[in-house]
Design an enzyme around this catalytic site. Structure first.
Site, PDB file in Angstrom:
ATOM      1  N   ASP A  16       0.849  -1.204   0.000  1.00  0.00           N
ATOM      2  CA  ASP A  16       0.000   0.000   0.000  1.00  0.00           C
ATOM      3  C   ASP A  16       0.883   1.252   0.000  1.00  0.00           C
ATOM      4  OD1 ASP A  16      -2.190   1.682   0.212  1.00  0.00           O
ATOM      5  OD2 ASP A  16      -3.099   0.619   1.881  1.00  0.00           O
ATOM      6  N   HIS A 213      -6.356   4.943   6.770  1.00  0.00           N
ATOM      7  CA  HIS A 213      -5.469   5.952   6.178  1.00  0.00           C
ATOM      8  C   HIS A 213      -5.578   7.207   7.050  1.00  0.00           C
ATOM      9  CE1 HIS A 213      -4.118   3.966   2.404  1.00  0.00           C
ATOM     10  NE2 HIS A 213      -5.095   3.151   2.757  1.00  0.00           N
ATOM     11  N   CYS A 244      -3.972   5.120  -2.368  1.00  0.00           N
ATOM     12  CA  CYS A 244      -4.408   4.238  -3.453  1.00  0.00           C
ATOM     13  C   CYS A 244      -4.465   5.084  -4.712  1.00  0.00           C
ATOM     14  CB  CYS A 244      -5.779   3.654  -3.134  1.00  0.00           C
ATOM     15  SG  CYS A 244      -6.479   2.744  -4.517  1.00  0.00           S
TER      16      CYS A 244
END
Ligand code: HMG
Ligand code: MG
Length: 307
Positions: A16, A213, A244
Protein backbone atom coordinates in the site's frame (compact mmCIF):
# COMPACT_ATOMS: atom_id res chain seq x y z
CA UNK A 1 -14.52 -3.11 27.27
CA UNK A 2 -10.93 -3.83 28.43
CA UNK A 3 -8.30 -3.14 25.80
CA UNK A 4 -6.71 -6.24 24.19
CA UNK A 5 -3.41 -7.35 25.76
CA UNK A 6 -1.84 -8.18 22.42
CA UNK A 7 -2.30 -6.74 18.95
CA UNK A 8 -1.33 -8.17 15.56
CA UNK A 9 0.06 -5.63 13.13
CA UNK A 10 -0.13 -6.21 9.40
CA UNK A 11 2.57 -4.13 7.75
CA UNK A 12 1.32 -2.89 4.38
CA UNK A 13 4.10 -0.41 3.53
CA UNK A 14 5.81 -2.43 0.79
CA UNK A 15 2.45 -2.76 -1.01
CA UNK A 16 0.00 0.00 0.00
CA UNK A 17 2.88 2.32 0.85
CA UNK A 18 4.85 1.98 -2.35
CA UNK A 19 2.03 1.42 -4.88
CA UNK A 20 1.33 5.14 -4.90
CA UNK A 21 4.94 6.30 -5.42
CA UNK A 22 5.57 7.94 -8.77
CA UNK A 23 9.31 7.19 -8.78
CA UNK A 24 10.02 3.52 -9.47
CA UNK A 25 11.59 1.89 -6.42
CA UNK A 26 14.11 -0.83 -7.39
CA UNK A 27 13.23 -4.38 -6.33
CA UNK A 28 16.43 -4.58 -4.26
CA UNK A 29 15.26 -1.63 -2.09
CA UNK A 30 11.83 -3.21 -1.63
CA UNK A 31 13.45 -6.50 -0.62
CA UNK A 32 15.79 -4.82 1.87
CA UNK A 33 12.85 -2.84 3.32
CA UNK A 34 10.83 -6.04 3.83
CA UNK A 35 13.81 -7.77 5.45
CA UNK A 36 14.31 -4.82 7.81
CA UNK A 37 10.61 -4.87 8.73
CA UNK A 38 10.77 -8.60 9.46
CA UNK A 39 13.94 -7.97 11.47
CA UNK A 40 12.03 -5.40 13.57
CA UNK A 41 9.61 -8.14 14.61
CA UNK A 42 6.70 -7.67 12.21
CA UNK A 43 5.27 -11.12 11.55
CA UNK A 44 2.85 -10.25 8.72
CA UNK A 45 4.16 -8.11 5.89
CA UNK A 46 2.13 -7.51 2.72
CA UNK A 47 4.93 -7.84 0.22
CA UNK A 48 3.46 -6.79 -3.13
CA UNK A 49 0.42 -7.14 -5.37
CA UNK A 50 -0.26 -9.29 -8.42
CA UNK A 51 -2.33 -6.68 -10.23
CA UNK A 52 -2.09 -5.41 -13.77
CA UNK A 53 1.21 -3.56 -14.35
CA UNK A 54 -0.76 -1.19 -16.57
CA UNK A 55 -2.88 -0.20 -13.58
CA UNK A 56 -0.08 -0.11 -10.99
CA UNK A 57 3.36 -0.02 -12.64
CA UNK A 58 5.18 0.13 -9.27
CA UNK A 59 4.15 -3.48 -8.50
CA UNK A 60 5.38 -4.93 -11.82
CA UNK A 61 8.33 -6.57 -10.05
CA UNK A 62 5.95 -8.59 -7.83
CA UNK A 63 7.36 -12.07 -8.57
CA UNK A 64 10.97 -10.97 -8.09
CA UNK A 65 10.20 -9.33 -4.72
CA UNK A 66 8.09 -12.20 -3.39
CA UNK A 67 10.57 -14.89 -4.45
CA UNK A 68 13.44 -13.03 -2.78
CA UNK A 69 11.71 -12.48 0.57
CA UNK A 70 10.44 -16.05 0.70
CA UNK A 71 14.03 -17.22 0.24
CA UNK A 72 15.29 -14.99 3.05
CA UNK A 73 16.36 -16.73 6.28
CA UNK A 74 13.86 -14.58 8.21
CA UNK A 75 11.02 -16.40 6.48
CA UNK A 76 11.81 -19.43 8.62
CA UNK A 77 11.06 -17.24 11.65
CA UNK A 78 7.32 -17.52 10.87
CA UNK A 79 6.93 -14.34 8.85
CA UNK A 80 3.94 -14.37 6.57
CA UNK A 81 4.00 -12.40 3.28
CA UNK A 82 0.45 -11.98 1.92
CA UNK A 83 0.06 -10.50 -1.57
CA UNK A 84 -2.95 -8.90 -3.27
CA UNK A 85 -4.66 -10.95 -5.98
CA UNK A 86 -7.72 -9.38 -7.64
CA UNK A 87 -8.51 -12.34 -9.90
CA UNK A 88 -7.39 -15.82 -10.95
CA UNK A 89 -4.72 -14.42 -13.25
CA UNK A 90 -3.10 -12.64 -10.32
CA UNK A 91 -3.61 -15.65 -8.07
CA UNK A 92 -1.90 -18.03 -10.51
CA UNK A 93 1.07 -15.66 -10.87
CA UNK A 94 1.32 -15.32 -7.08
CA UNK A 95 1.28 -19.10 -6.60
CA UNK A 96 3.93 -19.47 -9.30
CA UNK A 97 6.14 -17.10 -7.29
CA UNK A 98 5.56 -19.13 -4.11
CA UNK A 99 2.77 -17.19 -2.32
CA UNK A 100 1.46 -18.89 0.80
CA UNK A 101 -1.12 -16.26 1.62
CA UNK A 102 -3.13 -13.93 -0.63
CA UNK A 103 -5.63 -11.12 -0.16
CA UNK A 104 -8.69 -10.23 -2.20
CA UNK A 105 -9.89 -6.63 -2.16
CA UNK A 106 -13.47 -5.52 -2.58
CA UNK A 107 -15.31 -2.32 -1.77
CA UNK A 108 -18.44 -1.10 -0.03
CA UNK A 109 -18.94 1.50 -2.77
CA UNK A 110 -19.90 0.66 -6.38
CA UNK A 111 -18.07 3.64 -7.85
CA UNK A 112 -14.81 2.75 -6.10
CA UNK A 113 -15.10 -0.89 -7.16
CA UNK A 114 -15.42 0.25 -10.79
CA UNK A 115 -12.51 2.69 -10.58
CA UNK A 116 -10.19 0.36 -8.68
CA UNK A 117 -10.79 -3.06 -10.20
CA UNK A 118 -12.95 -2.21 -13.21
CA UNK A 119 -16.03 -4.20 -12.19
CA UNK A 120 -19.15 -4.05 -10.02
CA UNK A 121 -19.22 -5.31 -6.44
CA UNK A 122 -21.31 -8.31 -7.53
CA UNK A 123 -18.86 -9.22 -10.31
CA UNK A 124 -15.90 -8.76 -7.94
CA UNK A 125 -17.43 -11.21 -5.46
CA UNK A 126 -17.70 -13.83 -8.23
CA UNK A 127 -14.03 -13.33 -9.12
CA UNK A 128 -13.03 -13.50 -5.45
CA UNK A 129 -15.00 -16.72 -4.91
CA UNK A 130 -12.99 -18.31 -7.73
CA UNK A 131 -9.75 -17.14 -6.08
CA UNK A 132 -10.81 -18.46 -2.66
CA UNK A 133 -11.76 -21.85 -4.15
CA UNK A 134 -8.43 -22.13 -5.95
CA UNK A 135 -6.60 -21.07 -2.78
CA UNK A 136 -8.37 -23.53 -0.53
CA UNK A 137 -7.47 -26.37 -2.91
CA UNK A 138 -3.82 -25.43 -2.33
CA UNK A 139 -4.13 -24.72 1.41
CA UNK A 140 -3.38 -21.03 0.84
CA UNK A 141 -4.90 -18.63 3.37
CA UNK A 142 -7.00 -15.74 2.06
CA UNK A 143 -7.46 -12.39 3.75
CA UNK A 144 -10.22 -10.06 2.59
CA UNK A 145 -10.39 -6.28 2.32
CA UNK A 146 -13.39 -3.99 2.14
CA UNK A 147 -12.47 -0.50 0.93
CA UNK A 148 -14.44 2.69 1.52
CA UNK A 149 -16.08 1.40 4.69
CA UNK A 150 -16.69 4.96 5.95
CA UNK A 151 -16.55 7.16 2.86
CA UNK A 152 -15.91 6.91 -0.86
CA UNK A 153 -13.99 9.50 -2.91
CA UNK A 154 -16.71 9.31 -5.57
CA UNK A 155 -19.93 8.64 -3.62
CA UNK A 156 -19.35 10.38 -0.26
CA UNK A 157 -20.54 8.85 3.03
CA UNK A 158 -21.01 5.07 2.97
CA UNK A 159 -23.74 3.29 4.92
CA UNK A 160 -22.11 1.03 7.57
CA UNK A 161 -24.55 -1.73 6.56
CA UNK A 162 -22.96 -1.81 3.08
CA UNK A 163 -19.54 -2.38 4.61
CA UNK A 164 -20.96 -5.06 6.92
CA UNK A 165 -22.68 -6.85 4.03
CA UNK A 166 -19.49 -7.07 1.93
CA UNK A 167 -17.43 -8.13 4.99
CA UNK A 168 -19.88 -10.97 5.63
CA UNK A 169 -19.73 -12.09 1.98
CA UNK A 170 -15.95 -12.35 2.23
CA UNK A 171 -16.09 -14.38 5.45
CA UNK A 172 -18.79 -16.67 4.05
CA UNK A 173 -16.54 -17.24 1.05
CA UNK A 174 -13.70 -18.41 3.30
CA UNK A 175 -11.57 -15.39 4.23
CA UNK A 176 -10.00 -15.94 7.65
CA UNK A 177 -9.98 -12.19 8.40
CA UNK A 178 -11.48 -9.07 6.87
CA UNK A 179 -9.65 -5.75 6.91
CA UNK A 180 -11.94 -2.72 6.98
CA UNK A 181 -10.42 0.07 4.90
CA UNK A 182 -11.03 3.75 5.57
CA UNK A 183 -9.45 4.29 2.18
CA UNK A 184 -9.55 8.09 2.19
CA UNK A 185 -9.00 8.52 5.93
CA UNK A 186 -12.21 10.49 6.40
CA UNK A 187 -13.39 8.55 9.47
CA UNK A 188 -13.48 9.82 13.02
CA UNK A 189 -13.87 7.71 16.17
CA UNK A 190 -17.65 8.23 15.97
CA UNK A 191 -18.09 7.09 12.35
CA UNK A 192 -15.52 4.30 12.71
CA UNK A 193 -17.28 2.97 15.82
CA UNK A 194 -20.64 3.00 13.99
CA UNK A 195 -19.06 1.10 11.11
CA UNK A 196 -17.42 -1.51 13.40
CA UNK A 197 -20.65 -1.93 15.36
CA UNK A 198 -22.46 -2.82 12.13
CA UNK A 199 -19.70 -5.19 10.94
CA UNK A 200 -19.36 -6.92 14.32
CA UNK A 201 -23.03 -7.94 14.18
CA UNK A 202 -22.30 -10.15 11.15
CA UNK A 203 -18.58 -11.01 11.60
CA UNK A 204 -16.96 -11.74 14.98
CA UNK A 205 -14.74 -8.82 15.97
CA UNK A 206 -11.72 -11.13 16.36
CA UNK A 207 -11.90 -11.69 12.59
CA UNK A 208 -12.00 -7.96 11.75
CA UNK A 209 -9.00 -5.69 11.23
CA UNK A 210 -8.75 -1.89 10.98
CA UNK A 211 -7.02 -0.37 7.94
CA UNK A 212 -7.00 3.36 8.45
CA UNK A 213 -5.47 5.95 6.18
CA UNK A 214 -4.42 9.14 7.95
CA UNK A 215 -5.58 11.87 5.56
CA UNK A 216 -7.25 13.94 8.28
CA UNK A 217 -4.86 12.90 11.09
CA UNK A 218 -7.57 10.72 12.69
CA UNK A 219 -6.02 7.27 12.23
CA UNK A 220 -4.46 6.91 15.71
CA UNK A 221 -7.69 8.13 17.32
CA UNK A 222 -9.59 5.63 15.17
CA UNK A 223 -7.28 2.81 16.26
CA UNK A 224 -7.82 3.73 19.91
CA UNK A 225 -11.59 3.75 19.38
CA UNK A 226 -11.33 0.33 17.68
CA UNK A 227 -9.21 -1.07 20.55
CA UNK A 228 -11.93 0.06 22.93
CA UNK A 229 -14.36 -2.06 20.92
CA UNK A 230 -12.10 -5.12 21.20
CA UNK A 231 -10.46 -5.01 17.78
CA UNK A 232 -6.95 -6.48 17.93
CA UNK A 233 -5.60 -6.46 14.35
CA UNK A 234 -4.47 -3.30 12.56
CA UNK A 235 -2.84 -2.59 9.23
CA UNK A 236 -0.19 0.11 9.18
CA UNK A 237 2.54 1.35 6.92
CA UNK A 238 6.16 2.09 7.68
CA UNK A 239 6.93 5.83 7.68
CA UNK A 240 3.24 6.49 6.96
CA UNK A 241 3.70 5.73 3.27
CA UNK A 242 0.71 4.97 1.17
CA UNK A 243 -2.45 5.78 -0.65
CA UNK A 244 -4.41 4.24 -3.45
CA UNK A 245 -3.81 5.43 -7.02
CA UNK A 246 -7.58 5.06 -7.61
CA UNK A 247 -8.67 7.03 -4.51
CA UNK A 248 -7.95 10.71 -5.23
CA UNK A 249 -7.02 12.68 -2.13
CA UNK A 250 -6.14 9.61 -0.06
CA UNK A 251 -2.90 10.04 1.83
CA UNK A 252 -0.72 7.50 3.59
CA UNK A 253 -1.74 4.77 5.97
CA UNK A 254 -1.30 5.26 9.67
CA UNK A 255 2.46 5.03 10.35
CA UNK A 256 3.56 1.74 11.94
CA UNK A 257 5.98 3.66 14.20
CA UNK A 258 3.08 5.74 15.59
CA UNK A 259 0.96 2.64 16.20
CA UNK A 260 3.80 0.85 18.01
CA UNK A 261 4.45 3.97 20.12
CA UNK A 262 0.73 4.01 21.04
CA UNK A 263 0.68 0.28 21.85
CA UNK A 264 3.87 0.53 23.95
CA UNK A 265 2.30 3.37 25.91
CA UNK A 266 -0.78 1.25 26.55
CA UNK A 267 1.37 -1.78 27.52
CA UNK A 268 -0.19 -3.74 24.64
CA UNK A 269 2.21 -6.29 23.18
CA UNK A 270 2.96 -6.18 19.45
CA UNK A 271 6.30 -7.99 19.28
CA UNK A 272 7.82 -5.05 17.39
CA UNK A 273 11.09 -3.30 18.30
CA UNK A 274 10.43 0.44 17.88
CA UNK A 275 14.10 1.40 17.35
CA UNK A 276 14.57 -1.14 14.56
CA UNK A 277 11.28 -0.02 13.06
CA UNK A 278 12.35 3.63 13.06
CA UNK A 279 15.60 2.60 11.33
CA UNK A 280 13.59 0.75 8.66
CA UNK A 281 11.45 3.85 8.15
CA UNK A 282 14.55 5.98 7.85
CA UNK A 283 15.96 3.59 5.25
CA UNK A 284 12.95 3.85 2.91
CA UNK A 285 12.43 7.57 3.58
CA UNK A 286 16.04 8.30 2.63
CA UNK A 287 15.57 6.35 -0.56
CA UNK A 288 12.41 8.32 -1.39
CA UNK A 289 14.14 11.59 -0.50
CA UNK A 290 11.86 12.79 2.27
CA UNK A 291 11.40 12.61 6.03
CA UNK A 292 9.16 9.89 7.50
CA UNK A 293 5.55 11.04 7.94
CA UNK A 294 5.51 9.32 11.35
CA UNK A 295 5.55 11.85 14.19
CA UNK A 296 6.91 9.25 16.62
CA UNK A 297 9.79 8.48 14.22
CA UNK A 298 10.60 12.18 13.77
CA UNK A 299 10.62 12.74 17.54
CA UNK A 300 12.81 9.69 18.21
CA UNK A 301 15.23 10.61 15.41
CA UNK A 302 15.58 14.19 16.65
CA UNK A 303 16.28 12.89 20.20
CA UNK A 304 19.00 10.64 18.74
CA UNK A 305 20.54 13.67 16.99
CA UNK A 306 20.56 15.67 20.26
CA UNK A 307 22.05 12.81 22.34
P1 HMG B 1 -9.09 -5.13 -16.49
O1 HMG B 1 -8.44 -4.22 -17.48
O2 HMG B 1 -10.59 -5.05 -16.32
O3 HMG B 1 -8.67 -6.66 -16.74
O4 HMG B 1 -8.41 -4.88 -15.08
P2 HMG B 1 -9.06 -7.66 -17.88
O5 HMG B 1 -9.41 -8.96 -17.23
O6 HMG B 1 -10.03 -7.06 -18.86
O7 HMG B 1 -7.64 -7.87 -18.63
C1 HMG B 1 -6.99 -6.77 -19.30
C2 HMG B 1 -5.49 -7.04 -19.36
O8 HMG B 1 -4.96 -7.08 -18.03
C3 HMG B 1 -5.15 -8.39 -19.98
O9 HMG B 1 -3.88 -8.23 -20.60
C4 HMG B 1 -4.98 -9.28 -18.78
O10 HMG B 1 -4.16 -10.40 -19.03
C5 HMG B 1 -4.32 -8.34 -17.78
P3 HMG B 1 -3.76 -7.95 -22.20
O11 HMG B 1 -4.45 -9.12 -22.83
O12 HMG B 1 -4.48 -6.63 -22.45
O13 HMG B 1 -2.26 -7.87 -22.40
N1 HMG B 1 -4.55 -8.74 -16.39
C6 HMG B 1 -3.58 -8.86 -15.47
N2 HMG B 1 -2.24 -8.69 -15.55
C7 HMG B 1 -1.54 -8.92 -14.42
N3 HMG B 1 -2.09 -9.30 -13.23
C8 HMG B 1 -3.41 -9.47 -13.14
C9 HMG B 1 -4.21 -9.26 -14.28
N4 HMG B 1 -5.54 -9.34 -14.53
C10 HMG B 1 -5.73 -9.02 -15.80
N5 HMG B 1 -3.95 -9.85 -11.97
C11 HMG B 1 -7.74 -5.57 -12.88
C12 HMG B 1 -8.85 -5.57 -13.92
C13 HMG B 1 -8.33 -6.06 -11.58
C14 HMG B 1 -6.62 -6.48 -13.35
C15 HMG B 1 -7.20 -4.10 -12.76
O14 HMG B 1 -8.29 -3.25 -12.51
C16 HMG B 1 -6.20 -3.96 -11.64
O15 HMG B 1 -5.09 -4.47 -11.73
N6 HMG B 1 -6.59 -3.24 -10.56
C17 HMG B 1 -5.75 -3.13 -9.38
C18 HMG B 1 -5.77 -1.74 -8.84
C19 HMG B 1 -4.96 -1.68 -7.58
O16 HMG B 1 -4.00 -2.42 -7.40
N7 HMG B 1 -5.35 -0.79 -6.64
C20 HMG B 1 -4.66 -0.63 -5.39
C21 HMG B 1 -4.85 -1.77 -4.44
S1 HMG B 1 -6.39 -1.69 -3.54
C22 HMG B 1 -6.06 -0.57 -2.24
O17 HMG B 1 -5.04 0.05 -2.22
C23 HMG B 1 -7.06 -0.48 -1.11
C24 HMG B 1 -6.59 -1.23 0.14
O18 HMG B 1 -5.34 -0.74 0.59
C25 HMG B 1 -7.63 -1.06 1.26
C26 HMG B 1 -8.05 0.38 1.49
O19 HMG B 1 -7.19 1.25 1.73
O20 HMG B 1 -9.24 0.60 1.42
C27 HMG B 1 -6.43 -2.73 -0.13
MG1 MG C 1 -5.09 1.07 1.77
Amino acid sequence: MALPKRVKLVEVGPRDGLQNEQQMVPAAIKIELIERLAGAGLSTIEATSFVSPRWVPQMADNAEVLRAVLASPLHGAQVSYPVLTPNLKGFDAAVEAGAQEVAIFGAASEAFSQKNINCSIAESLKRFAAVVDAASALDIRVRGYVSCVVACPYEGAVDPQRAAWVARQLVDMGCYEVSLGDTIGAGTPASVKRMIEACAVVVPIKRLAGHYHDTYGMAIANIYASLEMGMAVFDSSIAGLGGCPYAPGASGNVATEDVVYLLNGLAIESGVDLDKLVAAGQFISRHLGRAPASKAARALLSRQRVA
